[in-house]
Design a protein around this motif. Structure first.
Motif, PDB file in Angstrom:
ATOM      1  N   LYS A  20      49.647  29.877  22.300  1.00 59.93           N
ATOM      2  CA  LYS A  20      50.625  30.558  21.658  1.00 59.93           C
ATOM      3  C   LYS A  20      51.610  31.448  21.955  1.00 59.93           C
ATOM      4  O   LYS A  20      52.574  31.934  21.468  1.00 59.93           O
ATOM      5  CB  LYS A  20      49.803  31.234  20.380  1.00 59.93           C
ATOM      6  CG  LYS A  20      48.929  32.387  20.551  1.00 59.93           C
ATOM      7  CD  LYS A  20      48.153  32.931  19.626  1.00 59.93           C
ATOM      8  CE  LYS A  20      47.263  34.000  19.952  1.00 59.93           C
ATOM      9  NZ  LYS A  20      46.382  34.637  19.009  1.00 59.93           N
ATOM     10  N   HIS A  30      53.379  27.950  21.603  1.00 60.50           N
ATOM     11  CA  HIS A  30      53.001  26.673  20.689  1.00 60.50           C
ATOM     12  C   HIS A  30      51.642  26.945  19.963  1.00 60.50           C
ATOM     13  O   HIS A  30      50.598  26.577  20.718  1.00 60.50           O
ATOM     14  CB  HIS A  30      52.910  25.256  21.545  1.00 60.50           C
ATOM     15  CG  HIS A  30      52.798  24.226  20.698  1.00 60.50           C
ATOM     16  ND1 HIS A  30      53.927  23.218  20.678  1.00 60.50           N
ATOM     17  CD2 HIS A  30      52.157  23.903  19.509  1.00 60.50           C
ATOM     18  CE1 HIS A  30      53.587  22.161  19.920  1.00 60.50           C
ATOM     19  NE2 HIS A  30      52.360  22.524  19.177  1.00 60.50           N
ATOM     20  N   ALA A  31      51.680  27.812  18.960  1.00 59.59           N
ATOM     21  CA  ALA A  31      50.489  28.061  18.037  1.00 59.59           C
ATOM     22  C   ALA A  31      49.909  26.965  17.663  1.00 59.59           C
ATOM     23  O   ALA A  31      50.893  26.180  16.760  1.00 59.59           O
ATOM     24  CB  ALA A  31      50.800  29.381  17.377  1.00 59.59           C
ATOM     25  N   LEU A  32      48.616  26.661  17.538  1.00 63.24           N
ATOM     26  CA  LEU A  32      47.916  25.968  16.734  1.00 63.24           C
ATOM     27  C   LEU A  32      47.787  26.117  15.188  1.00 63.24           C
ATOM     28  O   LEU A  32      47.160  27.289  15.252  1.00 63.24           O
ATOM     29  CB  LEU A  32      46.682  25.488  17.386  1.00 63.24           C
ATOM     30  CG  LEU A  32      45.807  24.252  16.722  1.00 63.24           C
ATOM     31  CD1 LEU A  32      46.391  22.831  17.053  1.00 63.24           C
ATOM     32  CD2 LEU A  32      44.335  24.478  17.221  1.00 63.24           C
ATOM     33  N   GLU A  33      48.272  25.561  14.414  1.00 67.68           N
ATOM     34  CA  GLU A  33      48.052  25.814  13.009  1.00 67.68           C
ATOM     35  C   GLU A  33      47.131  25.028  12.234  1.00 67.68           C
ATOM     36  O   GLU A  33      46.933  25.407  11.161  1.00 67.68           O
ATOM     37  CB  GLU A  33      49.563  25.797  12.362  1.00 67.68           C
ATOM     38  CG  GLU A  33      50.340  26.770  13.121  1.00 67.68           C
ATOM     39  CD  GLU A  33      51.696  26.716  12.188  1.00 67.68           C
ATOM     40  OE1 GLU A  33      52.078  25.723  11.785  1.00 67.68           O
ATOM     41  OE2 GLU A  33      52.651  27.658  12.628  1.00 67.68           O
ATOM     42  N   ASN A  34      47.003  23.869  12.713  1.00 68.12           N
ATOM     43  CA  ASN A  34      45.974  22.871  11.960  1.00 68.12           C
ATOM     44  C   ASN A  34      45.438  21.925  13.093  1.00 68.12           C
ATOM     45  O   ASN A  34      45.822  21.587  14.080  1.00 68.12           O
ATOM     46  CB  ASN A  34      46.669  21.881  10.937  1.00 68.12           C
ATOM     47  CG  ASN A  34      47.931  21.520  11.581  1.00 68.12           C
ATOM     48  OD1 ASN A  34      47.719  20.134  12.012  1.00 68.12           O
ATOM     49  ND2 ASN A  34      49.091  22.013  11.283  1.00 68.12           N
ATOM     50  N   THR A  57      47.040  16.798  15.402  1.00 70.96           N
ATOM     51  CA  THR A  57      47.607  17.764  14.648  1.00 70.96           C
ATOM     52  C   THR A  57      48.956  17.660  13.869  1.00 70.96           C
ATOM     53  O   THR A  57      49.301  16.293  14.116  1.00 70.96           O
ATOM     54  CB  THR A  57      48.237  19.091  15.649  1.00 70.96           C
ATOM     55  OG1 THR A  57      49.299  18.531  16.447  1.00 70.96           O
ATOM     56  CG2 THR A  57      47.028  19.289  16.429  1.00 70.96           C
ATOM     57  N   LYS A  58      49.096  18.239  13.025  1.00 63.45           N
ATOM     58  CA  LYS A  58      50.293  17.858  12.110  1.00 63.45           C
ATOM     59  C   LYS A  58      51.666  17.432  12.989  1.00 63.45           C
ATOM     60  O   LYS A  58      52.574  17.007  12.423  1.00 63.45           O
ATOM     61  CB  LYS A  58      50.329  18.879  11.145  1.00 63.45           C
ATOM     62  CG  LYS A  58      49.437  18.907   9.783  1.00 63.45           C
ATOM     63  CD  LYS A  58      49.920  19.795   8.533  1.00 63.45           C
ATOM     64  CE  LYS A  58      48.837  19.696   7.600  1.00 63.45           C
ATOM     65  NZ  LYS A  58      49.085  20.558   6.370  1.00 63.45           N
ATOM     66  N   ASP A  59      51.985  18.422  13.995  1.00 65.40           N
ATOM     67  CA  ASP A  59      53.038  18.022  14.764  1.00 65.40           C
ATOM     68  C   ASP A  59      53.072  17.170  15.751  1.00 65.40           C
ATOM     69  O   ASP A  59      53.923  17.020  16.696  1.00 65.40           O
ATOM     70  CB  ASP A  59      53.361  19.505  15.572  1.00 65.40           C
ATOM     71  CG  ASP A  59      52.585  20.082  16.331  1.00 65.40           C
ATOM     72  OD1 ASP A  59      51.331  19.238  16.557  1.00 65.40           O
ATOM     73  OD2 ASP A  59      52.405  21.086  16.836  1.00 65.40           O
ATOM     74  N   THR A 101      41.536  30.303  16.804  1.00 64.07           N
ATOM     75  CA  THR A 101      42.150  29.578  15.699  1.00 64.07           C
ATOM     76  C   THR A 101      41.250  28.296  15.234  1.00 64.07           C
ATOM     77  O   THR A 101      41.051  28.124  14.186  1.00 64.07           O
ATOM     78  CB  THR A 101      43.513  29.120  15.773  1.00 64.07           C
ATOM     79  OG1 THR A 101      44.306  30.506  16.056  1.00 64.07           O
ATOM     80  CG2 THR A 101      44.208  28.421  14.647  1.00 64.07           C
ATOM     81  N   LEU A 134      39.342  27.316  11.866  1.00 61.58           N
ATOM     82  CA  LEU A 134      39.754  26.317  11.283  1.00 61.58           C
ATOM     83  C   LEU A 134      38.506  25.487  11.236  1.00 61.58           C
ATOM     84  O   LEU A 134      38.406  24.386   9.821  1.00 61.58           O
ATOM     85  CB  LEU A 134      40.922  25.217  12.212  1.00 61.58           C
ATOM     86  CG  LEU A 134      42.258  25.867  12.185  1.00 61.58           C
ATOM     87  CD1 LEU A 134      43.085  25.046  13.135  1.00 61.58           C
ATOM     88  CD2 LEU A 134      42.660  25.858  10.837  1.00 61.58           C
TER      89      LEU A 134
END
Length: 410
Positions: free
Chosen positions: A31, A123-127, A137-139, A155, A159
Motif C-alpha cells: 500500500k 496498491h492498497a488492498l480494499e477487498n 479482488t475487484k480490480d 487489512t 476483511l
C-alpha cells in the motif's frame, strides 16, 4: 494462475521468493508508495533464519551487511551480573544485526531480478473474495491462494473477520538509532536493569553497521528523549540520533492462520514484544512454511490437510513465542508481589535473569505434518542420511513410503 502476496515487508518479499523458487508466480501488493529507508526496526537475524534466507539467495548478503556479535552482558544497577557468549561455529554466526530496512532492500533486489514476481507499490488492498478455486479482488486480480503479510493492522485479516486476540502492555519504550563510537573491543549486546541513569526501568543496547547503536529505553508516560538520556550511555563522545520512535509492546495472535485459500504470516498472524528477536525471524519461517505448502497444493500433490497444517504448525510456533516473550515481559515489568520478588532475587543472584530468551526455530513434533494418507512426497523434498527433508528444511521422518505420504498431508 498467480499467488497474491499482500505486504512487501521482509515476510511478504521472502514469501514471494520462496514461491518463485518452487516455480510459482506471484503478485506482491504494497500500500505504501515507496519503501522507507529509515529506522532499524527488527535488527537481529538468527543463524537458522540466515540459512533459510540463503535458499532464496540473500542469507549471506544479510550476514555480510550486518554486525556479528557473540557476547551479551547483563547489568543490574552498576554491576555486571551475567555474561553469555556464543561459541564460534561453522557456517553462519549465531546472530547478525542487520537493520530491517537493509534486509528489505536485499530481498527487493532479488525480487526485482525474479521474472516470476510482480511487485506493485502504492496498491492498497480494499477487498478480497474467495472462490472454490482461488481468490480475487475487484480490480481484476485472480490468484490461486493468498499470503497475507500486511502487518499488525492487516487489512486481509480484518476483511476475513479473524479476531486478533491478546493484550497490550502499558509501558512505553523509546527506541533510537544513535551513531557513536563507544570504543568497545568487540560488538556486543548489553542489557541494563535499573541503571542509575534510568532508575526503576531498563535499557538495551545492540550494535549495528556503520557505527550505529540501537538503544531501547523503557520510560514513563511523559518522558521524551533528551541529551541527558544519551549522554548517560555515550559520555562526552560526539553522537548523532539517526532515527527514533516510541513503542508500546503487544502480545496478540490471530484466532486462526488459515481461512480457505488465505494464509496469514508474520505480524498479520502474530505480534510480540521484541526481546528475544522473535518477530522477523518467526515471520520468515511462516513465509517458508506457507510457500512450499501452497506450491504443493497448486500442483495437486497435497492432501486435503496440508493447508490446515500451516495453522497447526505455525500456530504452535506463535504460541511458543508468545509464551516465551510473555515470560520476559513479566520479568521486565512485574505486576504482582510474587513477580517482583522473583525478579529481585534473580537480579541479586544472577540466576534466572530474563532479558529475552533468544530465538530458535520451532521444532515441529514428529517432523511436522503427520496425517493418514496414500501419496508420495513431491518436488522440493530431499533425502539426507536416510531422512526425508521437507522443502522448509525440517525433517519429515525416515525416508520411507509412509513418511512420504504423510509429509504432504494425505
Amino acid at each position: 494462475m498467480t499467488v497474491l502476496v499482500v505486504g512487501a515487508g521482509p515476510v511478504g518479499l521472502a514469501a514471494a521468493l520462496f514461491l518463485a523458487r518452487a516455480g510459482v508466480p506471484s503478485i506482491v501488493l504494497e500500500k505504501e508508495p515507496k519503501r522507507s529507508q529509515t529506522g532499524s526496526r527488527s535488527i537481529c537475524v538468527q543463524r537458522d533464519v540466515l540459512e533459510i534466507l540463503e535458499r532464496i539467495g540473500v542469507g549471506q548478503a544479510v550476514a555480510d551487511a550486518g554486525v556479528t556479535w557473540y557476547t551479551g552482558r547483563t547489568y543490574h544497577r552498576d554491576r555486571e551480573v551475567l555474561t553469555l557468549t556464543f561459541p564460534p561455529a561453522l557456517g553462519f554466526p549465531p546472530f547478525v544485526n542487520t537493520p530491517q530496512t537493509v534486509v528489505e532492500q536485499l530481498l527487493e533486489e532479488r525480487v526485482r531480478a525474479e521474472p516470476l514476481i510482480e511487485l506493485r507499490y502504492g496498491h492498497a488492498l480494499e477487498n478480497l473474495a474467495q472462490q472454490d478455486d482461488g481468490v480475487s479482488t475487484k480490480d481484476g486480480i485472480r490468484a490461486s491462494h493468498c499470503i497475507a503479510a500486511d502487518g499488525v493492522h492487516s487489512t486481509v485479516r480484518q476483511l476475513l473477520n479473524i479476531p486478533f486476540e491478546g493484550f497490550s502492555f502499558d509501558d512505553r519504550f523509546i527506541i533510537a538509532d544513535v551513531r557513536v563510537d563507544l570504543d568497545f573491543e568487540t560488538p556486543e549486546r548489553r542489557f541494563y536493569f535499573d541503571p542509575p541513569w534510568n532508575p526503576g526501568r531498563q535499557v538495551l543496547l545492540h550494535p549495528q553497521p556503520k557505527g550505529v547503536w540501537r538503544i531501547d529505553w523503557q520510560v514513563a508516560e511523559d518522558v521524551q528523549l533528551t541529551d541527558d538520556h544519551v549522554r548517560a550511555i555515550v559520555g562526552d563522545r560526539p553522537y548523532e540520533i539517526v532515527w527514533q520512535s516510541t513503542y508500546r509492546f503487544h502480545q496478540r495472535r490471530a484466532a486462526r492462520f488459515r481461512e480457505g485459500r488465505v494464509l496469514l504470516a508474520g505480524d498479520a498472524a502474530h505480534v510480540m514484544s521484541p526481546f528475544g528477536a522473535r518477530g522477523l525471524n518467526s515471520g520468515i519461517c511462516d513465509a517458508d512454511n506457507a510457500a512450499w505448502k501452497i506450491a504443493a497444493d497448486r500442483r495437486g500433490e497435497a492432501g486435503p490437510r496440508l493447508l490446515d497444517s500451516y495453522d497447526t504448525e505455525r500456530g504452535a510456533a506463535a504460541d511458543e513465542n508468545l509464551r516465551i516473550t510473555g515470560d520476559t515481559m513479566r520479568f521486565l515489568v512485574p505486576r504482582t508481589r510474587e513477580e517482583r520478588a522473583h525478579r529481585q532475587h534473580a537480579l541479586e543472584t544472577g540466576e534466572g535473569i530474563d532479558s529475552g530468551k533468544l530465538f530458535t526455530p520451532f521444532a515441529y513434533e514428529n517432523g511436522g505434518v503427520l496425517v493418514e494418507g496414500s501419496r508420495t512426497a513431491g518436488p522440493g523434498f530431499t533425502v539426507r542420511d536416510g531422512l526425508l527433508i521437507r522443502p522448509d528444511g525440517h525433517v519429515a521422518g525416515p525416508d520411507d513410503e509412509e513418511t512420504r505420504r504423510r509429509a504432504l498431508g494425505w
